[in-house]
Design a protein around this motif. Structure first.
Motif, PDB file in Angstrom:
ATOM      1  N   LEU A   1      -0.808  13.093   0.650  1.00 57.41           N
ATOM      2  CA  LEU A   1      -0.812  11.631   0.561  1.00 57.41           C
ATOM      3  C   LEU A   1      -0.756  10.991   1.948  1.00 57.41           C
ATOM      4  CD1 LEU A   1       1.546  10.947  -2.497  1.00 57.41           C
ATOM      5  CD2 LEU A   1      -0.940  11.072  -2.456  1.00 57.41           C
ATOM      6  N   SER A   2       0.107  11.516   2.805  1.00 56.91           N
ATOM      7  CA  SER A   2       0.234  10.889   4.136  1.00 56.91           C
ATOM      8  C   SER A   2      -1.013  11.152   4.967  1.00 56.91           C
ATOM      9  CB  SER A   2       1.507  11.348   4.843  1.00 56.91           C
ATOM     10  OG  SER A   2       1.288  12.553   5.509  1.00 56.91           O
TER      11      SER A   2
ATOM     12  N   GLN B   1      -3.667   8.684   3.831  1.00 54.13           N
ATOM     13  CA  GLN B   1      -3.280   7.380   4.377  1.00 54.13           C
ATOM     14  C   GLN B   1      -3.631   7.294   5.870  1.00 54.13           C
ATOM     15  OE1 GLN B   1       0.954   6.638   3.945  1.00 54.13           O
ATOM     16  NE2 GLN B   1       0.505   4.590   3.206  1.00 54.13           N
ATOM     17  N   GLN B   2      -3.313   8.349   6.576  1.00 54.16           N
ATOM     18  CA  GLN B   2      -3.543   8.373   8.012  1.00 54.16           C
ATOM     19  C   GLN B   2      -5.033   8.311   8.348  1.00 54.16           C
ATOM     20  OE1 GLN B   2      -0.531  10.781   9.605  1.00 54.16           O
ATOM     21  NE2 GLN B   2      -1.566  11.075  11.554  1.00 54.16           N
TER      22      GLN B   2
ATOM     23  N   ASN C   1       1.431   5.660   8.600  1.00 52.01           N
ATOM     24  CA  ASN C   1       2.252   4.751   7.808  1.00 52.01           C
ATOM     25  C   ASN C   1       3.168   3.952   8.725  1.00 52.01           C
ATOM     26  OD1 ASN C   1       4.887   4.061   6.449  1.00 52.01           O
ATOM     27  ND2 ASN C   1       3.736   4.726   4.672  1.00 52.01           N
TER      28      ASN C   1
ATOM     29  N   ASN D   1       0.686  -1.820   5.497  1.00 51.14           N
ATOM     30  CA  ASN D   1       0.099  -0.596   4.943  1.00 51.14           C
ATOM     31  C   ASN D   1      -0.865  -0.932   3.810  1.00 51.14           C
ATOM     32  OD1 ASN D   1       1.827   1.672   6.315  1.00 51.14           O
ATOM     33  ND2 ASN D   1       3.274   0.120   5.639  1.00 51.14           N
TER      34      ASN D   1
ATOM     35  N   ASP E   1      -3.373   0.150   2.097  1.00 53.84           N
ATOM     36  CA  ASP E   1      -4.243   1.292   1.782  1.00 53.84           C
ATOM     37  C   ASP E   1      -4.033   1.733   0.340  1.00 53.84           C
ATOM     38  OD1 ASP E   1      -2.117   3.514   1.676  1.00 53.84           O
ATOM     39  OD2 ASP E   1      -1.732   2.532   3.589  1.00 53.84           O
TER      40      ASP E   1
ATOM     41  N   ILE F   1      -3.077   4.539  -0.947  1.00 60.10           N
ATOM     42  CA  ILE F   1      -1.853   5.298  -1.258  1.00 60.10           C
ATOM     43  C   ILE F   1      -0.708   4.320  -1.563  1.00 60.10           C
ATOM     44  CG2 ILE F   1      -0.164   6.985  -0.378  1.00 60.10           C
ATOM     45  CD1 ILE F   1      -2.999   8.130  -0.928  1.00 60.10           C
ATOM     46  N   THR F   2      -0.620   3.271  -0.749  1.00 63.82           N
ATOM     47  CA  THR F   2       0.384   2.233  -1.022  1.00 63.82           C
ATOM     48  C   THR F   2       0.116   1.575  -2.370  1.00 63.82           C
ATOM     49  OG1 THR F   2       0.676   1.810   1.333  1.00 63.82           O
ATOM     50  CG2 THR F   2       1.379   0.056  -0.156  1.00 63.82           C
TER      51      THR F   2
END
Ligand SMILES: [Zn+2]
Length: 243
Positions: A22-23, A26-27, A33, A54, A56, A58-59
């Protein structure tokens, strides 16, 4: 491919990988994040700032928010802190005799008011509390709720808690939310299950696609005809979708 750590044919932790995945998404989409601890007047203000920093997918899909209230023993002031969450990490208590847990009990235990034996300085009266009464509540519910059952523990010794955990098809988390939270009902969407022990085991997953449940076992994907997704006793990560 991104991280040597998750090389093929080694024992890995599905929860660690999930958070990494997930991170990483996002990245790649919007950069790292952006979250820093700050003082906010209320939960909504903190949430708006977090969302705007944030913006995106994922958020949008997975982020929620919890508030933790600390009570000063001297001036009785309640101070509140707000944190974004991507999942909830629910501890399982270890009993000598293996028993069956209900997911709702794990949640109840997680959200109960507790005394933390840490020194904490009250912002208002500057009194250093030797311990603090702390209560957490959900202030923003995520579209997808990820519940991680902490089956693997390091203390007092490394072990897997093999107790069975039952979970409902429809989950209402209203009692763990702040009063103004509206959408608190969820439906089961996926389950990652671990079989075996700490040092060797195997993961399988269940997921719902267009009203049909499937069972994923490495490269073998079958329809979950017997509704095993509701009764797998090795559940490790459970995914719920907001209704
Ligand atoms: Zn105080």
């Amino acid at each position: 491919m991104c991280l040597n750590k998750f090389k093929y044919s080694q024992q890995q932790d599905a929860h660690e990988f999930l958070l990494y995945l997930l991170s990483e998404i996002q990245q790649e989409l919007v950069g790292k994040n952006k979250y820093q601890k700050e003082e906010f007047q209320n939960a909504l203000e903190a949430w708006d700032v977090y969302r705007s920093r944030n913006p995106d997918i994922i958020t949008d899909l997975f982020a929620g928010q919890i508030a933790s209230k600390s009570h000063c023993l001297k001036c009785k002031e309640i101070s509140e802190g707000f944190d974004p969450i991507l999942d909830l990490n629910l501890p399982l208590s270890k009993y000598y005799i293996p028993r069956e847990f209900k997911l709702q009990d794990c949640l109840q235990n997680y959200f109960k008011e507790e005394q933390i034996n840490d020194a904490w300085k009250c912002d208002k009266c500057q009194f250093v509390n030797k311990s603090v009464l702390r209560k957490i509540q959900i202030t923003q519910t995520p579209k997808y709720l990820i519940l991680h059952l902490k089956r693997f523990t390091q203390f007092p010794k490394s072990q897997k808690i093999t107790d069975e955990v039952t979970y409902p098809e429809i989950l209402d988390i209203k009692q763990f939310c702040a009063e103004n939270v509206e959408y608190t009902k969820y439906t089961l969407k996926g389950v990652i299950s671990h079989m075996g022990q700490l040092n060797g085991g195997h993961y399988v997953a269940y997921a719902q696609r267009q009203n049909t449940w499937y069972h994923f076992d490495d490269n073998i994907v079958t329809k979950d005809k017997n509704n095993q997704h509701l009764s797998d006793k090795g559940a490790y990560i459970i995914f719920y979708e907001q209704l």
